[in-house]
Every structure is written in structure tokens, then in C-alpha cells.
Design a protein around this motif. Structure first.
Motif, PDB file in Angstrom:
ATOM      1  N   ILE A  86       0.837  -1.205   0.000  1.00 41.61           N
ATOM      2  CA  ILE A  86       0.000   0.000   0.000  1.00 41.61           C
ATOM      3  C   ILE A  86       0.872   1.255   0.000  1.00 41.61           C
ATOM      4  O   ILE A  86       0.641   2.184  -0.777  1.00 41.61           O
ATOM      5  N   GLU A  87       1.882   1.270   0.868  1.00 41.64           N
ATOM      6  CA  GLU A  87       2.757   2.440   0.946  1.00 41.64           C
ATOM      7  C   GLU A  87       3.564   2.619  -0.336  1.00 41.64           C
ATOM      8  O   GLU A  87       3.946   3.733  -0.684  1.00 41.64           O
ATOM      9  N   ASN A  88       3.807   1.516  -1.040  1.00 43.03           N
ATOM     10  CA  ASN A  88       4.557   1.560  -2.297  1.00 43.03           C
ATOM     11  C   ASN A  88       3.650   1.848  -3.499  1.00 43.03           C
ATOM     12  O   ASN A  88       4.092   1.811  -4.643  1.00 43.03           O
ATOM     13  N   GLN A  89       2.371   2.095  -3.226  1.00 43.16           N
ATOM     14  CA  GLN A  89       1.389   2.486  -4.256  1.00 43.16           C
ATOM     15  C   GLN A  89       1.246   1.448  -5.370  1.00 43.16           C
ATOM     16  O   GLN A  89       1.159   1.766  -6.553  1.00 43.16           O
ATOM     17  N   THR A  90       1.182   0.193  -4.973  1.00 41.98           N
ATOM     18  CA  THR A  90       1.038  -0.883  -5.947  1.00 41.98           C
ATOM     19  C   THR A  90      -0.251  -0.751  -6.751  1.00 41.98           C
ATOM     20  O   THR A  90      -0.282  -1.059  -7.952  1.00 41.98           O
ATOM     21  N   TYR A  91      -1.312  -0.294  -6.122  1.00 43.48           N
ATOM     22  CA  TYR A  91      -2.597  -0.101  -6.808  1.00 43.48           C
ATOM     23  C   TYR A  91      -2.436   0.859  -7.982  1.00 43.48           C
ATOM     24  O   TYR A  91      -2.792   0.539  -9.125  1.00 43.48           O
ATOM     25  N   GLU A  92      -1.878   2.035  -7.717  1.00 47.38           N
ATOM     26  CA  GLU A  92      -1.706   3.023  -8.779  1.00 47.38           C
ATOM     27  C   GLU A  92      -0.752   2.518  -9.859  1.00 47.38           C
ATOM     28  O   GLU A  92      -0.990   2.703 -11.058  1.00 47.38           O
ATOM     29  N   LYS A 119       3.105  -4.276 -13.531  1.00 46.96           N
ATOM     30  CA  LYS A 119       3.041  -2.949 -12.922  1.00 46.96           C
ATOM     31  C   LYS A 119       3.707  -1.899 -13.809  1.00 46.96           C
ATOM     32  O   LYS A 119       4.527  -2.212 -14.663  1.00 46.96           O
ATOM     33  N   ASP A 120       3.336  -0.650 -13.562  1.00 47.16           N
ATOM     34  CA  ASP A 120       3.918   0.475 -14.288  1.00 47.16           C
ATOM     35  C   ASP A 120       5.329   0.760 -13.800  1.00 47.16           C
ATOM     36  O   ASP A 120       6.197   1.175 -14.559  1.00 47.16           O
ATOM     37  N   GLU A 121       5.549   0.539 -12.517  1.00 47.63           N
ATOM     38  CA  GLU A 121       6.852   0.841 -11.921  1.00 47.63           C
ATOM     39  C   GLU A 121       7.163  -0.179 -10.838  1.00 47.63           C
ATOM     40  O   GLU A 121       6.286  -0.591 -10.085  1.00 47.63           O
ATOM     41  N   TYR A 122       8.422  -0.578 -10.769  1.00 50.01           N
ATOM     42  CA  TYR A 122       8.885  -1.540  -9.770  1.00 50.01           C
ATOM     43  C   TYR A 122       9.936  -0.873  -8.890  1.00 50.01           C
ATOM     44  O   TYR A 122      10.781  -0.115  -9.389  1.00 50.01           O
ATOM     45  N   THR A 123       9.881  -1.170  -7.615  1.00 57.59           N
ATOM     46  CA  THR A 123      10.832  -0.583  -6.673  1.00 57.59           C
ATOM     47  C   THR A 123      11.799  -1.655  -6.202  1.00 57.59           C
ATOM     48  O   THR A 123      11.393  -2.638  -5.568  1.00 57.59           O
ATOM     49  N   SER A 125      10.909   4.297  -4.174  1.00 55.14           N
ATOM     50  CA  SER A 125       9.608   4.596  -4.749  1.00 55.14           C
ATOM     51  C   SER A 125       9.509   6.075  -5.093  1.00 55.14           C
ATOM     52  O   SER A 125       9.781   6.935  -4.264  1.00 55.14           O
ATOM     53  N   THR A 126       9.114   6.379  -6.332  1.00 58.41           N
ATOM     54  CA  THR A 126       9.090   7.781  -6.760  1.00 58.41           C
ATOM     55  C   THR A 126       7.830   8.147  -7.547  1.00 58.41           C
ATOM     56  O   THR A 126       7.829   9.121  -8.266  1.00 58.41           O
ATOM     57  N   LEU A 127       6.755   7.345  -7.436  1.00 61.52           N
ATOM     58  CA  LEU A 127       5.566   7.651  -8.214  1.00 61.52           C
ATOM     59  C   LEU A 127       5.006   9.010  -7.808  1.00 61.52           C
ATOM     60  O   LEU A 127       4.597   9.204  -6.681  1.00 61.52           O
ATOM     61  N   PRO A 128       5.020   9.991  -8.708  1.00 60.50           N
ATOM     62  CA  PRO A 128       4.524  11.327  -8.349  1.00 60.50           C
ATOM     63  C   PRO A 128       3.049  11.287  -7.983  1.00 60.50           C
ATOM     64  O   PRO A 128       2.269  10.557  -8.583  1.00 60.50           O
TER      65      PRO A 128
END
Length: 340
Positions: A144-150, A176-180, A315-318
Motif C-alpha cells: 500500500i505504501e509503495n502504491q502498488t494499486y496506482e 506494474k507500471d513501476e517496480y521498486t 519509490s518515486t511515483l509522483p
């Protein structure tokens, strides 16, 4: 015990152990459902009484004290937990889709999702993923904190055009769009070889970050076509989709030429490696950065299923990207792909 009998005994022992584990799991599921149902009913009773009577907040405190006296060996009846039960019931009682789903994950997981998620669609995503992947409390919080949903909803793939309808939504949820990759302990400057070696040394957390249903097959996986050798950076297998996943690692910006190379790999995998009962192979191109418009054009004419994502060491998803999420009805359709 002779060798033949010993072999038969090992098989028998294995079958019995599997039955025991299965029975234990089913028993735990049954206990959890009963506990969630109990908390649901308590929350409902508190809501109904406070709506129909003039009781204020003090009644919950008194209930907690009396219940703890009556059931001293049973936890979960603190005033704080009773308030959680009330909120739990109020949030889901009118939601015909989520009210049965919440009974399939633990109470702690339910509370985390309830308090940390913004709306019912986001809650549905994490409930389904927790149920499907068996996330622990800490893994759920991290997701959740890593914004996996978004990051899942913003992914760029061509699955709707290249995969059968029955699996395209499931496949889209898997990418996913982005991986951390903060667990890799790599500096911002690194080579593709260093990135691959770091992943191989931390393969378990890497597979978790990829989504939890991936199995590792090999690195620098060799393909032979017309007496020439080609190597895929990482070859994975998705257990739910039942297909091979070719993963290419790029430390720079995405360029359209990567799509052509991946198409070649996927065609070779489908012809020479894929088994008859497996779905079409899928490609994932992971880059340090990419222009979404260029990715869209590059994928548009591809006839092989693939997605393009970015990787980060942190994690850097704006936050502004949250405004780019699909419409609620599109999200709801995608979530139907998250099944057991």
C-alpha cells in the motif's frame, strides 16, 4: 522394509501430510470467517443501537470493560477494537461486492486496508490481492505504501489486442507500471550486468516485488534459432496465467527497437519452449525511464503480448499521476481479473 515398499511408503506419507496441511488450512479459513462474522455482527449491533438510542461514545467504553470481564481469556474486545468493528460494518454493509470478500482475509489485514485505502475500488484491489497472494501484514503495508494499486492501473501493455479476452485482464493486473528495487542495494549508476546479478542474489524479494505469482526459470536463458544463440536476461513463469515471462533489463531510456527484439524472443519461446497447455508467452521490458507516448506508439503495432515498465531504487511515483488513473468502471472491470 524393502526398497519397493519404502518407495510406496514415502508416497503414502506425502499424501497424508498433504491432507493434513489442507485440513489445517481449511480449518484456519473457517475460524477466520467466523471471527470476521462475529466482528461484523458486533459492529452492526453498535451502529443500530447508537442510531436508535441516545447512547453516546461512552457506551463503547463500557461494553469493552464488561466484555473483557465476561471473557477474560479472549482478546479483541478493547474499546479501540470495538470502534474498528463499527467502522468495518459501516464501510462495507452496503457494498454487495466487498461484504463477502472481507470474510476471506484476516481481521488485521482488513483493518489495514480499511484505514489506509482511499475508496472502495482501492480496497477491493488489496483485498483480492491479499486473498490471492497470501500477503502477510507487513507485505500488505509495504504494497500500500509503495502504491502498488496506482502502479498496476497505470501500466502500459498491449494485452487487449494480443491476448485472448479471458486472460487479458488477468495479465494486465500482473504487470506494474513501476517496480521498486530498494532491496538490491545498488547505486544510481550501474550496468545491466550488475543489475541482473543483484537481482539474482535477491531473487526472492525480487519475485515478491514482481507480484508474488512468478517463478524463476533462469538467467541469460539460451535460445537457438538457425544455429545462432540468443539470450533472454531473465525467464520467469507466471503460475496463475500459466505462461512464460521474458524479462529484459535496460539501464537507460526505453527506445522502440526494444519491442522488435522482444517480439523475436516471444516468437522463439512460443515455437521452441512453450508447452501445449501453456498460454502465449509475455514480454516485460524494464527500463530506467521511458516516455509514455513513445511506449504507446511502439506497442501499438506489436502482435506479441508485452508491457513496458520502469524500475527505481526507491519509490518515486509522483502524486499527480493519481489523477491519471482509469475511470472507475474500467478499474472495476480490471479487478474482475484478480481471482483465486
Amino acid at each position: 522394509m524393502n526398497e519397493l515398499v519404502l518407495d510406496e511408503y514415502v508416497v503414502l506419507l506425502g499424501e497424508i501430510k498433504q491432507h493434513i496441511r489442507s485440513a489445517q488450512y481449511e480449518a484456519l479459513k473457517a475460524v477466520n470467517k467466523e471471527l470476521i462474522s462475529l466482528y461484523w455482527d458486533i459492529g452492526k449491533l453498535i451502529v443500530e443501537r447508537q442510531e436508535g438510542e441516545t447512547w453516546g461514545k461512552s457506551v463503547v467504553k463500557r461494553l469493552a470493560e464488561d466484555l473483557q470481564k465476561e471473557f477474560p481469556g479472549i482478546g479483541g474486545f478493547s474499546s479501540q477494537n470495538l470502534w474498528k468493528m463499527k467502522q468495518f460494518y459501516q464501510t462495507y454493509s452496503q457494498n454487495v461486492k466487498l461484504s463477502p470478500l472481507v470474510r476471506e482475509i484476516g481481521w488485521t489485514h482488513n483493518h489495514i486496508i480499511l484505514t489506509k485505502c482511499k475508496d472502495d475500488l482501492e480496497r477491493e484491489f488489496y483485498i483480492r490481492m491479499t486473498r490471492k497472494l497470501g500477503w502477510s501484514k507487513n507485505v500488505l503495508i509495504h504494497q500500500i505504501e509503495n502504491q502498488t494499486y496506482e502502479k498496476t492501473l497505470l501500466n502500459q501493455t498491449n494485452f487487449e489486442q494480443t491476448l485472448p479476452v479471458e486472460i487479458s485482464s488477468q495479465a494486465k493486473i500482473a504487470i506494474k507500471d513501476e517496480y521498486t528495487f530498494d532491496f538490491l542495494e545498488l547505486g544510481d549508476e550501474h550496468s545491466e550486468h550488475q543489475l541482473e546479478q543483484a537481482i539474482l542474489s535477491k531473487i526472492e524479494p525480487f519475485l515478491h516485488e514482481m507480484g508474488g505469482l512468478f517463478s524463476f526459470i533462469g538467467s541469460q536463458y539460451r535460445l537457438e534459432v538457425s544455429d545462432k544463440e540468443y539470450f533472454i536476461d531473465l525467464l520467469l513463469y507466471h503460475r496463475h496465467l500459466k505462461c512464460l515471462i521474458a524479462l529484459e533489463l535496460k539501464i537507460g531510456e526505453f527506445i522502440p527497437e526494444y519491442v522488435g527484439k522482444m517480439q523475436f524472443y516471444l516468437a522463439a519461446l512460443d515455437d521452441t519452449v512453450r508447452m501445449e497447455d501453456e498460454k502465449p508467452s509475455i514480454g516485460i521490458i524494464l527500463c530506467k525511464s521511458r516516455d509514455k507516448t513513445i511506449v504507446e506508439y511502439a506497442l501499438r503495432e506489436s502482435n506479441k503480448p508485452m508491457g513496458v515498465g520502469a524500475y527505481r531504487m526507491v519509490s518515486t511515483l509522483p502524486k499527480e499521476l493519481e489523477g491519471e488513473l482509469p475511470a472507475p468502471e474500467q478499474i472495476a472491470k480490471l479487478l474482475e481479473g484478480v481471482k483465486k
